[in-house]
Design a protein around this motif. Structure first.
Motif, PDB file in Angstrom:
ATOM      1  N   ARG A 285       0.612  -1.291   0.245  1.00 29.34           N
ATOM      2  CA  ARG A 285       0.301   0.124  -0.406  1.00 29.34           C
ATOM      3  C   ARG A 285       0.847   1.041   0.051  1.00 29.34           C
ATOM      4  NH1 ARG A 285      -4.316   0.074   4.948  1.00 29.34           N
ATOM      5  NH2 ARG A 285      -5.713   1.283   2.982  1.00 29.34           N
ATOM      6  N   ASP A 286       0.266   2.509  -0.508  1.00 30.00           N
ATOM      7  CA  ASP A 286       0.932   3.568  -0.724  1.00 30.00           C
ATOM      8  C   ASP A 286       1.046   4.120   0.478  1.00 30.00           C
ATOM      9  OD1 ASP A 286       2.438   3.803  -3.153  1.00 30.00           O
ATOM     10  OD2 ASP A 286       0.665   4.517  -4.292  1.00 30.00           O
TER      11      ASP A 286
ATOM     12  N   ASP B 175      -5.826   2.414   7.910  1.00 26.34           N
ATOM     13  CA  ASP B 175      -5.966   3.071   6.754  1.00 26.34           C
ATOM     14  C   ASP B 175      -4.573   4.773   7.586  1.00 26.34           C
ATOM     15  OD1 ASP B 175      -6.774   1.284   4.912  1.00 26.34           O
ATOM     16  OD2 ASP B 175      -9.298   2.503   5.994  1.00 26.34           O
TER      17      ASP B 175
ATOM     18  N   GLY C 150      -2.961   6.051   0.859  1.00 22.45           N
ATOM     19  CA  GLY C 150      -3.718   6.612  -0.515  1.00 22.45           C
ATOM     20  C   GLY C 150      -4.377   7.093  -0.845  1.00 22.45           C
ATOM     21  N   ASP C 151      -5.530   7.767  -0.876  1.00 23.78           N
ATOM     22  CA  ASP C 151      -6.566   8.525  -1.150  1.00 23.78           C
ATOM     23  C   ASP C 151      -6.301   9.302  -0.001  1.00 23.78           C
ATOM     24  OD1 ASP C 151      -6.530   8.257  -3.737  1.00 23.78           O
ATOM     25  OD2 ASP C 151      -9.092   7.300  -2.891  1.00 23.78           O
ATOM     26  N   LYS C 152      -6.372   9.029   1.259  1.00 23.43           N
ATOM     27  CA  LYS C 152      -6.432   9.689   2.608  1.00 23.43           C
ATOM     28  C   LYS C 152      -5.347  10.498   2.502  1.00 23.43           C
ATOM     29  CE  LYS C 152      -9.079   9.875   5.629  1.00 23.43           C
ATOM     30  NZ  LYS C 152     -10.502  10.977   5.844  1.00 23.43           N
TER      31      LYS C 152
ATOM     32  N   ARG D 136      -3.986  12.015   0.451  1.00 20.69           N
ATOM     33  CA  ARG D 136      -3.846  12.719  -0.458  1.00 20.69           C
ATOM     34  C   ARG D 136      -4.877  13.952  -0.181  1.00 20.69           C
ATOM     35  NH1 ARG D 136      -2.832   8.437  -3.513  1.00 20.69           N
ATOM     36  NH2 ARG D 136      -1.154   8.192  -4.588  1.00 20.69           N
ATOM     37  N   GLU D 137      -5.912  13.678   0.958  1.00 18.30           N
ATOM     38  CA  GLU D 137      -6.703  14.584   1.185  1.00 18.30           C
ATOM     39  C   GLU D 137      -6.543  15.111   2.283  1.00 18.30           C
ATOM     40  OE1 GLU D 137     -10.914  13.500   4.440  1.00 18.30           O
ATOM     41  OE2 GLU D 137     -10.429  12.039   2.801  1.00 18.30           O
TER      42      GLU D 137
ATOM     43  N   GLU E 188      -2.056  18.468   0.520  1.00 17.20           N
ATOM     44  CA  GLU E 188      -1.108  18.525  -0.804  1.00 17.20           C
ATOM     45  C   GLU E 188      -0.175  18.100  -1.631  1.00 17.20           C
ATOM     46  OE1 GLU E 188      -1.048  22.950  -1.412  1.00 17.20           O
ATOM     47  OE2 GLU E 188      -2.642  23.083  -0.694  1.00 17.20           O
TER      48      GLU E 188
ATOM     49  N   TRP F 287       5.494   9.590   0.234  1.00 13.37           N
ATOM     50  CA  TRP F 287       5.749   9.064   0.369  1.00 13.37           C
ATOM     51  C   TRP F 287       7.045   8.000   0.930  1.00 13.37           C
ATOM     52  CZ3 TRP F 287       0.270   8.229   0.088  1.00 13.37           C
ATOM     53  CH2 TRP F 287      -0.211   8.234  -0.968  1.00 13.37           C
TER      54      TRP F 287
ATOM     55  N   ASP G  43       5.382  12.915  -5.144  1.00  7.79           N
ATOM     56  CA  ASP G  43       4.928  12.812  -5.868  1.00  7.79           C
ATOM     57  C   ASP G  43       5.742  13.190  -7.405  1.00  7.79           C
ATOM     58  OD1 ASP G  43       2.431  11.238  -5.835  1.00  7.79           O
ATOM     59  OD2 ASP G  43       2.317  13.130  -4.891  1.00  7.79           O
TER      60      ASP G  43
END
Length: 351
Positions: free
Chosen positions: A2-3, A102, A217-219, A221-222, A225, A229, A351
């Motif tokens: 997982r990222d 998560d 993951g998406d959390k 990025r939420e 900004e 990683w 990123d």
């Protein structure tokens, strides 16, 4: 895999002695700042893990008391390592990788000022052959420095240049305990503290801590900004029998660096946990990084050394520079025990 990213980092101002605050009062604002940095509440966190030492607190299971700083109600999933907070981060990273959470809050802290820290740290040694002799941590490091000097692995001038560079870099770090340094020539004219170590070769005794929020993951990025990683992380151990080791080397660092893929790309910034000046040379040799690397722009452990958080801070400093867009790829190193016995290496990227 997982990222997983570091999305928020907070630390307190490191000081010689935080006389007016207990551990809970000292670390609570740091934890709150880490959560605020992610815009999160403790109810948003899936797993909490801390790093501290009962020997420093003088109390068994002292981490339970410090949970008051987290606000552990309703009940939370929680764990603790009797190690630097970098290893608490590793446990949280595994928890997320296993799919059991998560998000995670990790923190490390210590109040080293109340006791005789070099003597307290002698209790980390083998209980049969080393600990009964009560060699303190500075004397142990002196043995390693002497072996390096005698073998030609370092010079006293290089040790002074390392101390000078780190503490000069700390002038731009608002959280550092020691900022600025006399000239290399002046450092070399100082008396020995524990031959061959002078005072500038040794870390300050520090009270302080660090806290971070991790997310997948998406959390991630939420909550950030530009998440930092964790692309590679590994930790290894060298023998606790120091008489059986070549003290000028620490192969566990090289192996951890290999497993974390340090050599897979360029490195913009490096933060290494080298509490004694000569140890920075060992760490950089094992990481395979040259003198042109941007090493310890924060000042490193020679500028502030909160035991149980100094290694975790190295990951946080790299993560902050990636989040700020000042670096794209960095390497962070943490250590625990005497003479670089246990080592963790992480590769952190934007990123």
């Amino acid at each position: 895999m997982r990222d997983v990213a570091i999305v928020s980092v907070a630390q307190g101002e490191h000081v010689r002695a935080e006389a007016l605050l207990n551990e809970v009062e000292m670390v609570q604002p740091i934890i709150r700042a880490a959560l605020d940095g992610a815009g999160a509440e403790i109810s948003d966190i899936g797993f909490t893990c801390s790093g501290s030492s009962d020997y420093l607190a003088g109390q068994a299971f002292s981490f339970v008391m410090t949970l008051d700083a987290v606000g552990a109600w309703p009940p939370i999933q929680e764990s603790h390592v009797e190690m630097d907070g970098a290893w608490a981060l590793y446990e949280a990273w595994l928890k997320i990788q296993a799919g059991h959470a998560d998000t995670a809050l990790v923190y490390g802290y210590s109040k080293a000022s109340p006791g005789d820290l070099p003597r307290v740290l002698s209790r980390m040694l083998d209980p049969y052959y080393y600990a009964p002799l009560w060699p303190d941590s500075v004397a142990m490091a002196g043995l390693q420095a002497r072996q390096m000097l005698d073998s030609g692995a370092i010079t006293e001038e290089e040790m002074a240049r390392i101390a000078h560079r780190n503490r000069t870099a700390a002038e731009s770090n608002p959280f550092a305990q020691l900022k600025g340094s006399p000239s290399v020539e002046d450092l070399l004219s100082a008396d020995y503290l524990s031959d061959p170590l002078r005072k500038h070769d040794c870390p300050p005794i520090t009270d302080g801590g660090c806290a971070m929020v991790l997310a997948a993951g998406d959390k991630a990025r939420e909550w950030s900004e530009r998440p930092a990683w964790i692309r590679g992380i590994d930790h290894r151990i060298d023998s606790h029998n120091y008489g059986a080791r070549d003290l000028t080397k620490a192969p566990s660092i090289g192996l951890a660096a290999q497993k974390a893929d340090v050599a897979a790309g360029g490195v913009d910034v490096v933060e290494v946990c080298a509490p004694f000046s000569h140890q920075e040379r060992i760490v950089l040799n094992e990481l395979g990084l040259g003198d042109d690397a941007n090493v310890n722009p924060s000042g490193g452990a020679l500028a502030a050394n909160p035991i149980m958080a100094a290694g975790m801070l190295r990951l946080g400093e790299v993560a902050n520079r990636i989040t700020a867009g000042e670096a794209d790829r960095g390497v962070a190193h943490a250590t625990a025990g005497h003479l670089l016995q246990q080592n963790l290496v992480a590769v952190i990227e934007g990123d």
